[in-house]
Design a protein around this motif. Structure first.
Motif, short mmCIF file in Angstrom:
data_model
loop_
_atom_site.label_atom_id
_atom_site.label_comp_id
_atom_site.label_asym_id
_atom_site.label_seq_id
_atom_site.Cartn_x
_atom_site.Cartn_y
_atom_site.Cartn_z
N TRP A 70 0.80 -1.22 0.00
CA TRP A 70 0.00 0.00 0.00
C TRP A 70 0.83 1.27 0.00
O TRP A 70 0.31 2.35 -0.22
N GLU A 104 -5.89 -1.50 10.83
CA GLU A 104 -4.99 -1.07 9.76
C GLU A 104 -5.54 0.12 9.00
O GLU A 104 -4.78 0.97 8.55
N ARG A 108 -3.37 3.43 8.21
CA ARG A 108 -3.14 3.81 6.80
C ARG A 108 -3.70 5.20 6.51
O ARG A 108 -3.07 6.00 5.81
#
Length: 125
Positions: A70, A104, A108
């Motif tokens: 990512w 997460e 993120r």
């Protein structure tokens, strides 16, 4: 008396001829050496930077192990640089990571916002 005064005058003038020139004055001693500087102690920001970097790297490695890319390598290094230069960012990441309960999406989102913020704000460096 006249003889005595002449003798006295010659006695007082004689030592003037034997006087030595004054001895030169020695130069002053050199100044004392400065005390050695104390060893630097890690500041709070240094420990925040290191901890944030270590934890972020651990998070990125776990993502990579799951083939979840990512972030680019460049963005990873930007985050390291941000943690090093902006103490508030390092502290904030630690708070987000601690309070995320492994969420997460929250981590993120914070990282993406931090990267966007630093791209538009050139004064932070």
């Amino acid at each position: 008396m006249k003889g005595c005064s002449g003798l006295l005058q010659s006695l007082t003038e004689t030592p003037r001829g034997f006087r030595q020139p004054p001895a030169p004055i020695p130069p002053p001693p050199p100044p004392p050496a400065p005390a050695p500087a104390p060893a630097p102690t890690p500041s709070a920001s240094a420990s925040h930077w290191k901890e944030a970097t270590d934890r972020f790297l651990g998070y990125v490695v776990k993502s990579k192990e799951r083939n979840d890319d990512w972030l680019s390598v460049g963005d990873i290094f930007k985050m390291f640089f941000i943690f090093e230069k902006v103490e508030k960012a390092a502290k904030s990441y630690l708070i987000i990571a601690d309070g995320s309960n492994d969420d997460e999406a929250r981590i993120r989102l914070w990282v993406q916002r931090e990267l966007e913020l630093r791209e538009t704000d050139s004064d932070w460096m």
